[in-house]
Scaffold this active site. Sequence first.
Site, PDB file in Angstrom:
ATOM      1  N   CYS A  52       0.832  -1.212   0.000  1.00 39.91           N
ATOM      2  CA  CYS A  52       0.000   0.000   0.000  1.00 39.91           C
ATOM      3  C   CYS A  52       0.866   1.262   0.000  1.00 39.91           C
ATOM      4  O   CYS A  52       1.734   1.438   0.846  1.00 39.91           O
ATOM      5  CB  CYS A  52      -0.887  -0.011   1.248  1.00 39.91           C
ATOM      6  SG  CYS A  52      -1.645   1.577   1.593  1.00 39.91           S
ATOM      7  N   CYS A  55       0.532   3.289   3.377  1.00 38.02           N
ATOM      8  CA  CYS A  55       0.926   2.741   4.677  1.00 38.02           C
ATOM      9  C   CYS A  55       2.294   3.281   5.117  1.00 38.02           C
ATOM     10  O   CYS A  55       3.134   3.613   4.264  1.00 38.02           O
ATOM     11  CB  CYS A  55       0.983   1.223   4.598  1.00 38.02           C
ATOM     12  SG  CYS A  55      -0.579   0.411   4.962  1.00 38.02           S
ATOM     13  N   HIS A 115      -4.191   0.407   7.986  1.00 38.48           N
ATOM     14  CA  HIS A 115      -4.699   0.159   6.635  1.00 38.48           C
ATOM     15  C   HIS A 115      -6.127  -0.369   6.650  1.00 38.48           C
ATOM     16  O   HIS A 115      -6.837  -0.287   5.657  1.00 38.48           O
ATOM     17  CB  HIS A 115      -3.788  -0.876   5.953  1.00 38.48           C
ATOM     18  CG  HIS A 115      -4.102  -1.107   4.515  1.00 38.48           C
ATOM     19  ND1 HIS A 115      -3.707  -0.239   3.507  1.00 38.48           N
ATOM     20  CD2 HIS A 115      -4.794  -2.104   3.898  1.00 38.48           C
ATOM     21  CE1 HIS A 115      -4.120  -0.707   2.341  1.00 38.48           C
ATOM     22  NE2 HIS A 115      -4.774  -1.829   2.544  1.00 38.48           N
ATOM     23  N   ASN A 155     -12.762  10.500  -1.069  1.00 37.43           N
ATOM     24  CA  ASN A 155     -13.453   9.517  -1.905  1.00 37.43           C
ATOM     25  C   ASN A 155     -13.322   8.195  -1.171  1.00 37.43           C
ATOM     26  O   ASN A 155     -12.204   7.711  -0.997  1.00 37.43           O
ATOM     27  CB  ASN A 155     -12.784   9.359  -3.274  1.00 37.43           C
ATOM     28  CG  ASN A 155     -12.903  10.636  -4.101  1.00 37.43           C
ATOM     29  OD1 ASN A 155     -13.938  11.284  -4.083  1.00 37.43           O
ATOM     30  ND2 ASN A 155     -11.837  11.005  -4.781  1.00 37.43           N
ATOM     31  N   SER A 163      -8.717   4.623  -5.207  1.00 32.99           N
ATOM     32  CA  SER A 163      -7.751   3.622  -5.679  1.00 32.99           C
ATOM     33  C   SER A 163      -7.200   2.791  -4.525  1.00 32.99           C
ATOM     34  O   SER A 163      -6.470   1.844  -4.734  1.00 32.99           O
ATOM     35  CB  SER A 163      -6.598   4.344  -6.391  1.00 32.99           C
ATOM     36  OG  SER A 163      -6.109   5.366  -5.517  1.00 32.99           O
ATOM     37  N   HIS A 166      -7.014   2.325   2.117  1.00 34.73           N
ATOM     38  CA  HIS A 166      -6.361   2.926   3.294  1.00 34.73           C
ATOM     39  C   HIS A 166      -7.091   4.245   3.606  1.00 34.73           C
ATOM     40  O   HIS A 166      -7.329   5.042   2.694  1.00 34.73           O
ATOM     41  CB  HIS A 166      -4.889   3.203   2.975  1.00 34.73           C
ATOM     42  CG  HIS A 166      -4.094   3.546   4.188  1.00 34.73           C
ATOM     43  ND1 HIS A 166      -3.159   2.699   4.740  1.00 34.73           N
ATOM     44  CD2 HIS A 166      -4.129   4.635   4.984  1.00 34.73           C
ATOM     45  CE1 HIS A 166      -2.644   3.274   5.808  1.00 34.73           C
ATOM     46  NE2 HIS A 166      -3.214   4.438   5.973  1.00 34.73           N
ATOM     47  N   HIS A 168      -8.039   7.684   3.829  1.00 36.71           N
ATOM     48  CA  HIS A 168      -7.321   8.888   3.378  1.00 36.71           C
ATOM     49  C   HIS A 168      -8.286   9.838   2.686  1.00 36.71           C
ATOM     50  O   HIS A 168      -9.378   9.448   2.297  1.00 36.71           O
ATOM     51  CB  HIS A 168      -6.203   8.511   2.402  1.00 36.71           C
ATOM     52  CG  HIS A 168      -6.715   8.058   1.076  1.00 36.71           C
ATOM     53  ND1 HIS A 168      -7.228   6.777   0.870  1.00 36.71           N
ATOM     54  CD2 HIS A 168      -6.851   8.700  -0.101  1.00 36.71           C
ATOM     55  CE1 HIS A 168      -7.614   6.663  -0.376  1.00 36.71           C
ATOM     56  NE2 HIS A 168      -7.412   7.816  -0.999  1.00 36.71           N
ATOM     57  N   GLN A 170      -8.196  13.946   0.368  1.00 36.63           N
ATOM     58  CA  GLN A 170      -7.383  14.805  -0.472  1.00 36.63           C
ATOM     59  C   GLN A 170      -7.698  16.270  -0.202  1.00 36.63           C
ATOM     60  O   GLN A 170      -8.735  16.601   0.369  1.00 36.63           O
ATOM     61  CB  GLN A 170      -7.643  14.498  -1.949  1.00 36.63           C
ATOM     62  CG  GLN A 170      -7.236  13.097  -2.374  1.00 36.63           C
ATOM     63  CD  GLN A 170      -7.222  12.971  -3.870  1.00 36.63           C
ATOM     64  OE1 GLN A 170      -6.640  13.801  -4.586  1.00 36.63           O
ATOM     65  NE2 GLN A 170      -7.856  11.931  -4.383  1.00 36.63           N
ATOM     66  N   HIS A 298     -20.055  23.848   6.360  1.00 39.29           N
ATOM     67  CA  HIS A 298     -20.859  22.633   6.271  1.00 39.29           C
ATOM     68  C   HIS A 298     -20.085  21.567   5.501  1.00 39.29           C
ATOM     69  O   HIS A 298     -19.058  21.868   4.871  1.00 39.29           O
ATOM     70  CB  HIS A 298     -22.203  22.916   5.577  1.00 39.29           C
ATOM     71  CG  HIS A 298     -22.070  23.425   4.180  1.00 39.29           C
ATOM     72  ND1 HIS A 298     -21.757  24.752   3.886  1.00 39.29           N
ATOM     73  CD2 HIS A 298     -22.180  22.798   2.975  1.00 39.29           C
ATOM     74  CE1 HIS A 298     -21.718  24.906   2.579  1.00 39.29           C
ATOM     75  NE2 HIS A 298     -21.950  23.744   1.994  1.00 39.29           N
TER      76      HIS A 298
HETATM   77  O1  LIG Z   1       2.175   6.722  -5.015  1.00 41.60           O
HETATM   78  C1  LIG Z   1       1.141   7.359  -5.156  1.00 41.60           C
HETATM   79  C2  LIG Z   1      -0.078   6.723  -5.674  1.00 41.60           C
HETATM   80  C3  LIG Z   1      -1.341   7.532  -5.646  1.00 41.60           C
HETATM   81  N1  LIG Z   1      -1.209   8.881  -5.297  1.00 41.60           N
HETATM   82  C4  LIG Z   1      -2.404   9.722  -5.280  1.00 41.60           C
HETATM   83  O2  LIG Z   1      -3.281   9.263  -4.265  1.00 41.60           O
HETATM   84  C5  LIG Z   1      -4.579   9.786  -4.560  1.00 41.60           C
HETATM   85  C6  LIG Z   1      -5.632   8.817  -3.998  1.00 41.60           C
HETATM   86  O3  LIG Z   1      -6.800   9.032  -4.734  1.00 41.60           O
HETATM   87  P1  LIG Z   1      -8.248   8.574  -4.227  1.00 41.60           P
HETATM   88  O4  LIG Z   1      -8.523   9.456  -3.027  1.00 41.60           O
HETATM   89  O5  LIG Z   1      -9.183   8.838  -5.384  1.00 41.60           O
HETATM   90  O6  LIG Z   1      -8.124   7.106  -3.876  1.00 41.60           O
HETATM   91  C7  LIG Z   1      -4.640   9.950  -6.087  1.00 41.60           C
HETATM   92  O7  LIG Z   1      -4.994  11.285  -6.388  1.00 41.60           O
HETATM   93  C8  LIG Z   1      -3.227   9.629  -6.559  1.00 41.60           C
HETATM   94  O8  LIG Z   1      -2.756  10.555  -7.513  1.00 41.60           O
HETATM   95  C9  LIG Z   1       0.006   9.466  -4.965  1.00 41.60           C
HETATM   96  O9  LIG Z   1       0.065  10.666  -4.729  1.00 41.60           O
HETATM   97  N2  LIG Z   1       1.130   8.692  -4.879  1.00 41.60           N
HETATM   98 ZN   LIG Z   2      -2.572   1.359   3.699  1.00 41.15          ZN
END
Ligand SMILES: O=C1CCN([C@@H]2O[C@H](COP(=O)(O)O)[C@@H](O)[C@H]2O)C(=O)N1
Ligand SMILES: [Zn+2]
Length: 341
Positions: A52, A55, A115, A155, A163, A166, A168, A170, A298
């Site tokens: 991952c 992680c 994770h 997301n 993707s 874990h 997380h 943004q 909100h």
């Molecule tokens: O090694 C990595 C893989 C994914 N990412 C970034 O993690 C983000 C995770 O996206 P999601 O929140 O849609 O799962 C995605 O925008 C992707 O660009 C990295 O910054 N480094």
């Molecule tokens: Zn993880």
Amino acid sequence: MSTFDLTDHSHRRYNSLTGEWVLVSPHRSKRPWQGQQEETQREQRPEYDPSCYLCPTNTRANGETNPDYDATFVFVNDFAALQADSPSGSFSKGGLLKAESERGICKVICFSPRHDLTLSDMAVEDIKKVIDLWQKEYLELGALEYINYVQIFENKGQVMGSSNPHPHGQIWAQSSVPVEPAKEMAQQAAYYRENGRSLLADYLQLELEEKSRVVLENEHFAALVPFWAVWPFETIIISKRHFQHLGQISEDEKVAYAKIMKQLSAVYDSLFQTSFPYSAGLHQSPTDGQEHPEWHFHMHFYPPLLRSATVKKFMVGYEMMGNPQRDITPESAAERLRSLA
Ligand SMILES: O=C1CCN([C@@H]2O[C@H](COP(=O)(O)O)[C@@H](O)[C@H]2O)C(=O)N1
Ligand SMILES: [Zn+2]
């Protein structure tokens, strides 16, 4: 002709926050509840996954190694949709073709080193640490002169294109105010000019009196299915106190916010006995250096599931050509969620 009844007859609802409409067809959801309760065994994930990229201690796609973090961790997205050093510029042709450069910074926030957790599994004090980091990033990114809006979002779940399971989220911070907050700002500003009060404060008062769409409430926040909800089980968390952004939130309010997010996530997971997917985001005032008294803090939750862990709603056809449409009413969605609190 029987008299018009919101629970029986097709109608359009006005979204006071965005100025848009949603078509509601309650008679279609009079069918007995089809939410088949498939037994979706909760996927068992390891506390640590060596493959991952989120992680602790693992190496990400760009070759960087994550620290052995024990709470939250934030890094600049390796595949960022916005770049801080984009040259400024614009394009226009015939008054119809318009383009303008857009600068920004995209970050990824790990909510926990674990994770296998989601918000509903995390301890309140650990969710509060996520809110602390959201607050810090909002203030720091917002202080940059070319950043005028900071969008914090999550997301969750594969069906949302996430993707990685874990826990997380943004942050996309950028020069212009994107379409959705711009729509909400126009509505809030018009209402504030007209009434001298926050649109969402007055709306929340209506909802707390009416109760039929309230899902959860605590001293500082309420979670409800908005009168104008589009997604079947869409919810909104609104602060009871009128403030604009996380820079103004108290420690007590942070704990209350963490609690209601955890409870809402747990209610969602109980609905179809599955880890409930959604896209969620905070809407805070722009960081353009102006006062935005109209703005009311909100958070939106837009979950795609309709009837079961595997049946999702699609916004297609009429909804792309006309406007969103829903069968189950916001009131019955709220009732189902409330019964699981
Ligand atoms: O090694 C990595 C893989 C994914 N990412 C970034 O993690 C983000 C995770 O996206 P999601 O929140 O849609 O799962 C995605 O925008 C992707 O660009 C990295 O910054 N480094
Ligand atoms: Zn993880």
